[in-house]
Write a protein that holds these residues in place. Structure first.
Motif, mmCIF file in Angstrom:
data_model
loop_
_atom_site.group_PDB
_atom_site.id
_atom_site.type_symbol
_atom_site.label_atom_id
_atom_site.label_comp_id
_atom_site.label_asym_id
_atom_site.label_seq_id
_atom_site.Cartn_x
_atom_site.Cartn_y
_atom_site.Cartn_z
ATOM 1 N N ASP A 136 5.140 -3.596 -4.607
ATOM 2 C CA ASP A 136 6.473 -3.713 -4.013
ATOM 3 C C ASP A 136 6.386 -3.511 -2.502
ATOM 4 O O ASP A 136 5.681 -2.621 -2.016
ATOM 5 N N LYS A 191 8.358 -2.228 -0.500
ATOM 6 C CA LYS A 191 8.799 -0.895 -0.087
ATOM 7 C C LYS A 191 7.641 0.093 -0.135
ATOM 8 O O LYS A 191 7.464 0.911 0.780
ATOM 9 N N ASP A 192 6.847 0.019 -1.219
ATOM 10 C CA ASP A 192 5.694 0.915 -1.338
ATOM 11 C C ASP A 192 4.666 0.628 -0.247
ATOM 12 O O ASP A 192 4.075 1.552 0.322
ATOM 13 N N THR A 201 5.257 -0.664 2.693
ATOM 14 C CA THR A 201 5.821 -0.225 3.968
ATOM 15 C C THR A 201 5.682 1.278 4.140
ATOM 16 O O THR A 201 5.291 1.764 5.217
#
Length: 219
Positions: free
Chosen positions: A83, A85-86, A88
């Protein structure tokens, strides 16, 4: 060169550890985030290889802890998480490389070797020469005896850096307590224990003492 491997799957961890050892690396292992943080606090590593989804605290929190100690050690995330988000979060915390599970061992070898080459090429501008064949790298925060890294705790590194910042001058125990411990949770005997431990790992002449003046490093 020494690597810390954080991986909760036993068979996976053993397989990776044995492969890295076959390449000539020394590998320390941790099965959960708390163990990893404890080892980071007490040892010096050239590379941290961290899984994210591990027991106790996540690999992200281990990264956050390592960076809070001002360690410049490169970090490689080894995870099945994809993902954005992970990814980032990892890079914002100071990740230097991602390795997506599952991976080929040849890819692991390439990425590890590249990180070691990139971060450990010699640069004399960062090196402080110390008596008796010791040297300190101010970027990597590593003390060496010749070519061998001296295993130090974070407090020992902080103490050495403080004394090196005052080359030629003695530092009193009160100054050391204030700078390293902010005058908290340590007494005079505790400071002397840390100095004795450093001398034990180096030599009796590495840190010079003078009654009434304090301590200095023999540069």
């Amino acid at each position: 060169m020494k690597i810390l491997l954080l991986e909760d799957d036993f068979e996976y961890r053993v397989s990776i550890k044995e492969y890295l050892q076959s390449l000539g690396y020394e590998v320390d292992e941790a099965s959960d985030g708390v163990i990893a943080c404890d080892k980071i606090a007490k040892n010096s590593y050239h590379l941290l290889i961290l899984d994210i989804k591990v027991p106790e605290i996540s690999g992200h929190e281990v990264m956050r802890y390592a960076r809070s100690l001002n360690l410049q050690t490169p970090i490689m995330i080894m995870t099945s998480l994809t993902d954005i988000k992970d990814l980032t979060i990892g890079y914002e915390l100071g990740c230097n490389e991602y390795l997506k599970k599952p991976f080929n061992l040849a890819e692991l070898k390439f990425r590890v070797n590249e990180l070691m080459r990139k971060y450990y090429s010699q640069d004399d501008k960062n090196i402080i020469k110390i008596a008796s064949n010791f040297s300190y790298d101010t970027v990597l925060k590593q003390l060496k005896n010749g070519d061998e890294v001296v295993n130090l705790s974070q407090k020992e590194i902080n103490l050495i850096e403080f004394l090196l910042s005052r080359v030629g001058a003695f530092s009193s125990i009160e100054e050391i307590k204030y700078e390293i411990w902010e005058d908290k949770d340590i007494d005079d005997a505790g400071v002397r224990v840390h100095i004795r431990n450093i001398r034990h790992k180096t030599s009796d002449e590495f840190i010079i003492s003078s009654r009434g003046l304090g301590y200095k490093i023999n540069v």
